[in-house]
Design a protein around this motif. Structure first.
Motif, PDB file in Angstrom:
ATOM      1  N   UNK A  66       0.834  -1.204   0.000  1.00  0.00           N
ATOM      2  CA  UNK A  66       0.000   0.000   0.000  1.00  0.00           C
ATOM      3  C   UNK A  66       0.870   1.257   0.000  1.00  0.00           C
ATOM      4  N   UNK A  67       1.964   1.234   0.724  1.00  0.00           N
ATOM      5  CA  UNK A  67       2.898   2.359   0.710  1.00  0.00           C
ATOM      6  C   UNK A  67       3.445   2.555  -0.703  1.00  0.00           C
ATOM      7  N   UNK A  68       3.798   1.478  -1.375  1.00  0.00           N
ATOM      8  CA  UNK A  68       4.321   1.575  -2.741  1.00  0.00           C
ATOM      9  C   UNK A  68       3.296   2.207  -3.678  1.00  0.00           C
ATOM     10  N   UNK A  69       2.042   1.838  -3.523  1.00  0.00           N
ATOM     11  CA  UNK A  69       0.994   2.401  -4.383  1.00  0.00           C
ATOM     12  C   UNK A  69       0.763   3.882  -4.094  1.00  0.00           C
ATOM     13  N   UNK A  70       0.825   4.277  -2.834  1.00  0.00           N
ATOM     14  CA  UNK A  70       0.560   5.662  -2.460  1.00  0.00           C
ATOM     15  C   UNK A  70       1.769   6.585  -2.582  1.00  0.00           C
TER      16      UNK A  70
END
Length: 131
Positions: free
Chosen positions: A68-72
């Motif tokens: 999720x961090x990578x996507x955001x």
């Protein structure tokens, strides 16, 4: 947006680190002479089992937060934090295997990396939701 390849590589490296910990449990079983399903009786085996078990406990929080961090926030930042997590887990494994009181540094490194990933992803998700 392109696929987060660096994050994918770090995910696989984290899983390989976990496999390495499992292999170490097998070696500790052979050294101690304690066969499965027994889980106790030799302090070295118990420490190796605890390293593997604690890593498994952290993997879901780490992996979901990582992705999720990578996507955001971006692939490379997430992957860099993921590498920090892996280094922390390896330090934890090596320290704990030597003596239980030597696990703290590695634990703190991986915990901080996980917290940044988790709260970074959560914070961005809330910001996006609020517009």
């Amino acid at each position: 947006m392109s696929f987060p390849n660096a994050t994918a590589i770090v995910t696989l490296l984290a899983l390989l680190a976990y496999v390495w910990m499992g292999v170490r449990v097998g070696g500790a079983r052979r050294t101690s002479g304690i066969a499965a399903p027994a889980m106790s009786g030799d302090p070295m085996l118990e420490r190796y089992l605890r390293v593997q078990g604690n890593t498994l406990e952290w993997l879901p929080v780490f992996l979901v937060s990582l992705w999720l961090f990578a996507l955001y926030w971006g692939d490379l930042i997430a992957a860099g934090l993921g590498v920090v997590w892996i280094v922390g887990r390896v330090l934890y494994a090596l320290g704990y295997s030597a003596a239980a009181e030597k696990r703290e540094l590695g634990f703190m490194v991986q915990m901080i990396a996980t917290a940044v990933l988790l709260f970074g992803a959560l914070g961005k998700a809330v910001l996006v939701l609020l517009g």
